[in-house]
Design an enzyme around this catalytic site. Structure first.
Site, short mmCIF file in Angstrom:
data_model
loop_
_atom_site.label_atom_id
_atom_site.label_comp_id
_atom_site.label_asym_id
_atom_site.label_seq_id
_atom_site.Cartn_x
_atom_site.Cartn_y
_atom_site.Cartn_z
N CYS A 241 0.89 -1.16 0.00
CA CYS A 241 0.00 0.00 0.00
C CYS A 241 0.93 1.20 0.00
CB CYS A 241 -0.92 0.02 1.21
SG CYS A 241 -1.99 1.47 1.22
N CYS B 6 -0.54 4.35 2.35
CA CYS B 6 -0.64 4.22 3.81
C CYS B 6 -0.36 2.78 4.17
CB CYS B 6 -1.99 4.71 4.30
SG CYS B 6 -3.35 4.19 3.25
N SER B 7 -1.28 2.11 4.77
CA SER B 7 -1.03 0.71 5.09
C SER B 7 -2.32 -0.09 5.03
CB SER B 7 -0.35 0.57 6.45
OG SER B 7 -1.06 1.29 7.43
N CYS B 8 -3.10 0.11 3.98
CA CYS B 8 -4.30 -0.70 3.78
C CYS B 8 -3.89 -2.17 3.72
CB CYS B 8 -5.01 -0.31 2.49
SG CYS B 8 -5.67 1.37 2.55
#
Lengths: 130, 213
Positions: free
Chosen positions: B114, B117-119
């Site tokens: 991702c 961000c950090s999906c």
């Protein structure tokens, strides 16, 4: 799978969902977070195993809990909240105000940026230095 | 191919992802109270959370993969509609979150990142590992996937294509690794025990446990 042996007594909390290997399992990240928080506080001696077990049992057996225990961690968090209130660490109104503050902060934070409490547009009026 | 490294185009309209349920917010509130009173050590708490990060969901993902290996009808369903196929096993994510399964083949290796961000598909993979959220992985996975894989100890034969999939709040990816050779006739449970978290992100390969020495 566990790098360190987590020998916390809390793993033997009654009703805790566990895998075949005996490790706790969580349906959502906040449940793991709540579990870790409780383990940490217990390790730091904030409460005893007996105190925890009593609070948890009280919440788990409260009227209206789901028969399939799908709300087990709701009960877990309620037990932790009440334990902290009993210990004089928190009080209900303050926790609720902070909870709502976090929700407003989350809504106000653009995706991709870390959600921080300062993002709550109403923070100053609801949370004046705990 | 809509999700494949279209880099910027996929990250619009993320505003709705930032919502805390009552329980999520309550846990954050308790943490805040305890931190302000100096009753928790955030670093020590992170270590405990990390210990449990592998226990939220990797087994869910492993179950999905093992089922796909064992049942061609399920595999086909997973390919066409991963959200529904995964939900049929009882694993559902947040409302509005869709899953897509990408299958490794002998010619193609899939890697998930991702960039913004950090999906992460936590309903099947649990909490994201620390490296997944780190800027180094997020930026380099796109620019130099082979180099990143090498750091994970993964070397792919020349000629294998690497596809990098950029996750979003609405669409998250599960890599279905190749079934290791020599596992014909294995039960779904035994197969699931072979599947690692990293293999479902694309940063790991699978091997039979008793590889001939």
């Amino acid at each position: 799978m566990s790098r360190c042996d987590v020998a916390s007594a809390l793993v033997s909390s009654p009703g805790l969902p566990r895998s075949r290997e005996g490790d706790p399992v969580f349906a959502e990240p906040w449940q793991a977070q709540a579990f870790a928080l409780t383990v940490h506080l217990h390790e730091r001696g904030l409460f005893t195993w007996t105190e925890w077990a009593q609070h948890l049992a009280h919440e788990v057996h409260r009227d209206g809990r789901a028969a399939d225990a799908s709300d087990y961690f709701d009960a877990w968090v309620a037990a932790l909240t009440h334990l902290l209130i009993d210990k004089g660490v928190a009080e209900e109104g303050m926790v609720l105000a902070l909870q709502q503050s976090w929700q407003r902060a989350a809504e106000a934070t653009p995706h991709g940026e870390p959600i921080v409490l300062e993002n709550d547009p109403q923070r100053c009026s609801t949370h004046q230095g705990v | 191919m809509e999700g494949e490294l279209s880099v910027s185009g996929e990250h619009h309209d993320h505003d709705h992802d930032n919502h805390y349920s009552d329980m999520q917010a309550r846990v954050r509130a308790l943490e805040t109270v305890l931190a302000e009173k100096g009753l928790i050590d955030p670093a020590a708490l992170d270590v405990i959370v990390e210990t449990y990060e592998t226990k939220v969901g990797p087994r869910n993902g492993a179950h999905v993969v093992a089922r796909a290996w064992s049942d061609p009808v399920f595999a086909d369903w997973l390919l066409r509609d991963a959200t529904a196929a995964i939900a049929s096993l009882g694993y559902t994510g947040r409302q509005g979150e869709h899953m897509r399964a990408v299958f490794n083949t002998k010619d193609t290796h899939n890697l998930v990142v991702c960039t913004l961000c950090s999906c992460y598909p936590w309903s099947v993979l649990g909490l994201p590992p620390v490296w997944y959220k780190a800027p180094a992985y997020r930026s380099r996975a796109v620019i130099d996937p082979r180099g990143v894989l090498a750091e994970f100890g993964v070397t792919l034969p020349e000629g294998v294509n690497i596809r990098v999939w950029d996750s979003t709040a609405e669409l998250r990816y599960l890599v279905v690794p190749q079934r290791p050779a020599g596992t014909e006739g294995w039960s779904e449970t035994d197969l699931a025990s072979l599947v690692t978290r990293d293999s479902m992100i694309g940063t790991g390969l699978l091997h039979r446990p008793e590889v001939s020495t």
